[in-house]
Design a protein around this motif. Sequence first.
Motif, short mmCIF file in Angstrom:
data_model
loop_
_atom_site.label_atom_id
_atom_site.label_comp_id
_atom_site.label_asym_id
_atom_site.label_seq_id
_atom_site.Cartn_x
_atom_site.Cartn_y
_atom_site.Cartn_z
N ILE A 249 45.77 56.22 104.08
CA ILE A 249 46.30 56.16 102.72
C ILE A 249 47.40 57.22 102.58
CG2 ILE A 249 45.76 56.41 100.25
CD1 ILE A 249 42.87 55.69 100.92
N SER A 250 48.44 56.90 101.83
CA SER A 250 49.51 57.86 101.55
C SER A 250 49.63 58.02 100.03
CB SER A 250 50.85 57.38 102.12
OG SER A 250 50.75 57.15 103.51
N LEU A 251 49.73 59.26 99.57
CA LEU A 251 49.86 59.55 98.15
C LEU A 251 51.17 60.27 97.85
CD1 LEU A 251 46.37 60.90 96.95
CD2 LEU A 251 47.32 58.61 96.67
N ALA A 252 51.75 59.92 96.72
CA ALA A 252 52.96 60.59 96.25
C ALA A 252 53.03 60.48 94.74
CB ALA A 252 54.21 59.97 96.88
N ASP A 253 53.86 61.29 94.12
CA ASP A 253 54.15 61.12 92.69
C ASP A 253 54.94 59.82 92.53
OD1 ASP A 253 53.55 63.76 91.07
OD2 ASP A 253 54.36 64.39 93.00
N PHE A 254 54.62 59.06 91.51
CA PHE A 254 55.38 57.83 91.26
C PHE A 254 56.50 58.15 90.27
CE2 PHE A 254 54.61 53.13 91.93
CZ PHE A 254 55.92 52.79 91.67
N TRP A 255 57.49 58.89 90.76
CA TRP A 255 58.63 59.21 89.90
C TRP A 255 59.40 57.92 89.57
CZ3 TRP A 255 57.37 63.49 88.09
CH2 TRP A 255 56.97 64.58 88.85
N GLY A 256 59.79 57.80 88.33
CA GLY A 256 60.51 56.61 87.88
C GLY A 256 59.63 55.52 87.33
N THR B 198 42.62 65.42 104.41
CA THR B 198 43.87 65.31 103.67
C THR B 198 44.84 66.39 104.13
OG1 THR B 198 43.15 66.76 101.87
CG2 THR B 198 42.62 64.44 101.67
N GLY B 199 46.12 66.07 104.11
CA GLY B 199 47.13 67.04 104.52
C GLY B 199 48.50 66.41 104.49
N THR B 200 49.49 67.15 104.96
CA THR B 200 50.84 66.61 105.06
C THR B 200 50.88 65.59 106.21
OG1 THR B 200 51.51 68.38 106.57
CG2 THR B 200 51.88 68.75 104.20
N PRO B 201 51.89 64.74 106.26
CA PRO B 201 51.97 63.74 107.34
C PRO B 201 51.88 64.35 108.74
CG PRO B 201 53.50 63.15 105.61
CD PRO B 201 52.95 64.50 105.24
N CYS B 202 52.56 65.48 108.97
CA CYS B 202 52.52 66.06 110.32
C CYS B 202 51.13 66.63 110.64
CB CYS B 202 53.59 67.14 110.48
SG CYS B 202 53.48 68.54 109.33
N GLN B 203 50.39 67.09 109.63
CA GLN B 203 49.03 67.57 109.86
C GLN B 203 48.09 66.41 110.19
OE1 GLN B 203 48.45 69.75 106.18
NE2 GLN B 203 48.93 71.70 107.15
N GLY C 150 45.67 61.88 90.08
CA GLY C 150 44.26 62.24 90.29
C GLY C 150 43.51 61.30 91.22
N ILE C 151 44.22 60.63 92.13
CA ILE C 151 43.57 59.64 93.00
C ILE C 151 42.78 60.31 94.12
CG2 ILE C 151 43.97 57.62 94.45
CD1 ILE C 151 44.65 57.36 91.42
N PHE C 152 43.26 61.44 94.62
CA PHE C 152 42.54 62.16 95.68
C PHE C 152 41.08 62.39 95.29
CE2 PHE C 152 40.87 66.48 96.26
CZ PHE C 152 40.44 66.38 97.58
N THR C 153 40.86 62.85 94.06
CA THR C 153 39.49 63.18 93.62
C THR C 153 38.58 61.96 93.67
OG1 THR C 153 40.29 64.98 92.21
CG2 THR C 153 38.11 64.09 91.72
N LEU C 154 39.07 60.81 93.24
CA LEU C 154 38.25 59.59 93.25
C LEU C 154 37.82 59.21 94.66
CD1 LEU C 154 40.22 57.41 90.68
CD2 LEU C 154 37.90 58.30 90.40
N ILE C 155 38.74 59.26 95.60
CA ILE C 155 38.42 58.90 96.98
C ILE C 155 37.51 59.95 97.61
CG2 ILE C 155 39.42 58.51 99.27
CD1 ILE C 155 41.92 57.41 97.77
N ALA C 156 37.80 61.23 97.33
CA ALA C 156 36.99 62.32 97.89
C ALA C 156 35.55 62.25 97.37
CB ALA C 156 37.62 63.66 97.56
N ASN D 266 34.30 56.61 111.13
CA ASN D 266 33.80 57.53 110.10
C ASN D 266 34.87 58.47 109.55
OD1 ASN D 266 31.06 56.75 109.91
ND2 ASN D 266 30.63 57.76 111.86
N LEU D 267 36.08 58.39 110.09
CA LEU D 267 37.18 59.26 109.63
C LEU D 267 38.13 58.49 108.74
CD1 LEU D 267 38.88 61.90 109.73
CD2 LEU D 267 40.00 60.93 111.77
N LEU D 268 38.38 59.03 107.54
CA LEU D 268 39.38 58.50 106.62
C LEU D 268 40.46 59.57 106.46
CD1 LEU D 268 40.07 56.15 104.58
CD2 LEU D 268 39.07 57.63 102.82
N THR D 269 41.72 59.20 106.64
CA THR D 269 42.80 60.18 106.52
C THR D 269 43.71 59.82 105.35
OG1 THR D 269 44.09 58.92 108.16
CG2 THR D 269 42.80 60.81 108.96
N LEU D 270 44.11 60.85 104.62
CA LEU D 270 44.95 60.68 103.44
C LEU D 270 46.09 61.69 103.52
CD1 LEU D 270 43.70 60.31 99.78
CD2 LEU D 270 45.59 61.83 100.34
N GLU D 271 47.31 61.18 103.64
CA GLU D 271 48.47 62.07 103.72
C GLU D 271 49.11 62.22 102.34
OE1 GLU D 271 51.38 60.45 106.39
OE2 GLU D 271 51.87 58.76 105.08
#
Length: 392
Positions: A281-288, A157-162, A86-92, A176-181
């Motif tokens: 910023i890059s977000l992913a599931d922290f599997w493990g 926010t989007g995929t890395p290629c976006q 749920g980190i996207f929501t906090l930053i957004a 003024n631009l913040l990007t989150l992949e």
Amino acid sequence: MIKLKTKQDCCGCEACIQICPKNALSARADCEGFLYPSLDLSNCIDCGLCERVCPVINQSAPRIPLAVYAAKNANTSIRDNSSSGGIFTLIAEQIIRENGVVFGAKFDENWNVIHAATENIEGLVAFRGSKYVQSKIGNSYKEVATYLKIKRKVLFTGTPCQISGLMHFLRKKDENLLTLEVICHGVPSPGVWASYLSELCKQHNQTSPAKLFHQINFRDKSQGWKKFSLKITNHTDSPNEVFLCERFERNIFMQGFLSDLFLRPSCHYCPAKAFSSQSDISLADFWGIENLRPDIDDDRGVSQVSINTEKGMRYYESTQLESIQVEQTTLQSAVYKSSSPHPLRKKFFRQYSSNAKTVSAIILKNLRLNFMERQLFRVKRVLVKIGFNIKF
């Protein structure tokens, strides 16, 4: 002008379409259901802008994050409705409080995935959660440029290629631009997704997903974060009536996606992996995480947050979250590697294009490898890992 030698040379970011001053390029779906630029030579002035903004032609160098964290939103309700922590929501929310605009992927009325913008916190709900389909960018890059021109804060926010497509489109950094992949292992075909939904509709004598479905959640956590389900609810007098709820390893669409059966060709040669997209910023599931830090794992989702720039660090530190810094060695291999195509990918799409069977039947048939196919796939994976460029 853009000339595609092979399908793997286009990641579908649509930067070239949006930059064209003469509207000589448009998005057209191919037989696999992916969008590619289509050129109208009569309007092309050969200015070269489309080539200059292409993230496949102009790939950036890999980067090492400034810091990596395991983090989760303290608001469990938001976390339960997010893919992981749920980190996207906090930053957004922080961007919205600064009178900013947030761009993200959402479903449209027909349950296609598109990119859109919101200027209020309520609008963030539609952006939460994974959408395992490539989103249509539309004019999002142009809209971002317009907001930045009038000095509005923007979170994209989007995929890395976006993200990479946007950065090349803008051609200069803006404070003024913040990007989150959102780290992914590939994007599935929008065409296959639409066919799957159409098949579900026909089973209930409906012609439109818009009329039948009330909500779609690719990462329902009713049985926990690690055992998530694809859940669809009905449009009925009781809107929470469950139409379908299947664990990811049992749902046929999710099986095909996770087996890399119908990913975009460019995903197997990702032009924006290893933090090269220029995202903050890059977000992913922290599997493990249950093995690394079992004390913070409650099976409701933990995010792996990679901070890539000082700007990203400022926004991350301004949020109210539960966070611990971890060693960079814990980074998931998915951020560094491209996914390997399924050995029967070409066969799947030949059958899919023929419309001879339902998409579920075609997925199921092509997931069942015989002994020789399994052995060949294993050999190819080993060769790719040691540096051979195997195309299959």
